[in-house]
Design an enzyme around this catalytic site. Structure first.
Site, PDB file in Angstrom:
ATOM      1  N   GLU A  60      27.423  15.438  36.607  1.00 20.14           N
ATOM      2  CA  GLU A  60      26.381  16.102  35.817  1.00 20.14           C
ATOM      3  C   GLU A  60      26.932  17.318  35.083  1.00 20.14           C
ATOM      4  OE1 GLU A  60      22.341  14.746  38.171  1.00 20.14           O
ATOM      5  OE2 GLU A  60      23.084  16.775  38.504  1.00 20.14           O
ATOM      6  N   GLU A  98      23.359   7.605  39.787  1.00 18.73           N
ATOM      7  CA  GLU A  98      22.323   8.184  40.655  1.00 18.73           C
ATOM      8  C   GLU A  98      20.945   7.757  40.182  1.00 18.73           C
ATOM      9  OE1 GLU A  98      22.441  12.397  41.398  1.00 18.73           O
ATOM     10  OE2 GLU A  98      24.630  12.447  41.467  1.00 18.73           O
TER      11      GLU A  98
END
Length: 511
Positions: free
Chosen positions: A203, A402
């Site tokens: 991320e 995810e």
């Protein structure tokens, strides 16, 4: 026994079903095996009750708006006053064989995990790597293969070595860029042939909102508040350095192990306009640009046109070394990975060129969608939408690194939980994933976030559970640590066995 027959499935043969974790949320053993301290070791528990009821101060010594530097110093001097769950994780460091066996029992084809940088280089920039740390991951990868799983490995998942944070302000310094490149090359050389799939940073867009854990930036309190926030030149300089580090790792990976593939990881924020007003749609465009910026650089190898005006009007002048633009061009990724949890509502801010919203949790709630216990909207169709947007933009293979549902589980004395809500979330998202593949989107794998209960990234809670496998530990670290199989364990096993063809919830066999 006769082989089961399934209806046609949109998922290709060899599709990588599995689950995703991070070293700082599962390993524990933060000071064992030669590991050095990392930024994740200085992230405290922050429960829902604390968020709602806690007095506006961290303890009797520190004010509520204490800087990261002040809190880290107090954690070192008075560790007894702080609950730091990521130091203990779920003890995967000692239980990895049993945990991976359970994932293998579900039929996992892939296990997305991360390496703790400070377990390999305790200070981040040591002269020699720590052999005990290298050997640990050798053993983990061997165990993955033993259980039929390909490891998909993130090099840096929110745990920059503290030495680099304290001495160099993390990725604000080119010293850290060089240290990361050397660390990455060490991993590629050591694990060549064992790891086929790599990711650089988890991320990476979190550098804008969470600079300490994402980038190792330790800031002091300024007279008008935290000097990091609002200082766009500093934020995007850190982002640039990290993007260069990512590209250098990609180049090294291709040089050292041409058979390996390496991708990025973006926290994907799919945005909807609040109304049909053109201004709200314009806000969606702006917010999309701030989100896409990171993957645009990583996938296309250059700065996108749309950032030039924002940089110009906000005093951002990126300091570059001579070869940086060439490095970005040569270091483009092989595939795209994303986390997807929710969608966001955008309302026009009244600015010709607005700033990023600065939050990864939507501030405007969508009345058309249900929400989780933590206020995250549940939007399976948004999953299909964003996958189409990504593939339309990059035409690169996609891995879902995810996707998951954090909830308060009720476990019985055996660790069993009839978590039908998690099953419904999984079913709905896999259905829409299948629709995206039928749309023509090239998706080659799906990793459920937290297949085993783990410490939450944002709040360090154990109460926020994602797993198909339960772990008997609470927010204070109390419990037996015993693993148990939830109802969703058996559902995911059935789903994988059928390669996504059997999504029914009425014939779950619990063994």
């Amino acid at each position: 026994m006769a082989e089961k027959k399934y209806k046609a499935t949109p998922f290709p043969d060899g599709f990588l079903w599995g689950g995703s974790t991070a070293a700082n949320q599962i390993e524990g053993a933060w000071n064992e095996g030669g590991r050095g301290p990392a930024t994740s070791d200085f992230v405290r528990l922050f429960t829902k009750k604390m968020r709602e009821e806690e007095p506006k101060e961290y303890d009797s010594r520190l004010p509520h708006n204490a800087s990261t530097k002040e809190m880290v110093a107090d954690m070192k001097e008075h560790p007894e006053n702080w609950n730091l769950p990521k130091r203990r994780g779920i003890d995967f460091y000692h239980t990895y064989k049993d945990d991976l066996a359970l994932m293998g029992e579900m039929g996992f084809k892939v296990f997305r995990m991360s390496i703790s940088w400070s377990r390999i280089f305790p200070n981040g920039d040591d002269a020699q790597p720590n052999e005990e740390g290298l050997a640990f991951y050798d053993a983990v990868f061997d165990e993955c293969h033993k259980n039929g799983m390909e490891p998909l490995v993130t090099l840096c998942h929110f745990d920059t070595p503290m030495h680099l944070a304290e001495e160099y302000d993390g990725f604000a310094s080119r010293h850290t860029v060089d240290a990361f490149e050397r660390y990455a090359a060490t991993c590629f050389e050591r694990y060549k042939g064992k790891v086929k799939y790599w990711l650089t940073f988890n991320e990476i867009n979190n550098v804008i909102t969470n600079p300490f854990t994402c980038s190792g930036v330790i800031f002091e309190q300024g007279e008008t508040g935290n000097p990091y926030y609002g200082k766009w030149a500093y934020k995007y300089q850190v982002a640039h350095n990290q993007l260069v580090a990512s590209a250098k790792a990609v180049i090294k990976c291709h040089e050292i192990d041409p058979d390996a593939k390496i991708g990025n990881m973006l926290c994907r924020l799919e945005n909807y306009a609040e109304s049909s007003k053109p201004e709200d749609q314009l806000q969606v465009l702006f917010e999309d640009h701030f989100n896409w910026f990171f993957s645009d650089v990583q996938a296309q190898g250059e700065y996108p046109y749309y950032m030039a005006r924002f940089f110009r009007e906000n005093g951002v002048e990126i300091e570059m070394e001579n070869e940086d633009l060439d490095v970005l061009k040569r270091g483009v990724i092989d595939f795209v990975t994303i986390s997807y949890y929710m969608t966001y509502i955008m309302r026009y801010k009244g600015e010709p060129v607005p700033k990023p919203s600065g939050s990864l949790v939507s501030q405007i709630k969508n009345p058309n969608l249900p929400m989780s216990d933590w206020g995250w909207t549940i939007d399976p169709i948004g999953f299909r939408i964003t996958l189409n947007h990504i593939y339309d933009r990059y035409h690169l293979p996609i891995f879902i690194s995810e996707n998951g549902y954090g909830a308060v589980d009720e476990l019985d004395e055996n660790g069993y939980c009839a978590d039908d809500y998690r099953i419904e979330y999984l079913k709905a998202h896999v259905e829409q994933l299948g629709e995206a593949i039928k749309d023509g989107v090239d998706v080659f794998g799906y990793g459920w976030w937290g297949p085993i209960d783990l410490v939450s990234s944002g709040t360090s809670e154990m109460t926020k559970r994602y797993g198909f496998i339960s772990v008997d530990l609470d927010d204070e670290g109390k419990g037996t640590g015993r693993r148990g199989k939830k109802k969703s364990f058996f559902y995911y096993k059935k789903l994988i066995e059928s390669n996504g063809a059997d999504l029914s919830t009425d014939n779950i066999v619990e063994e």
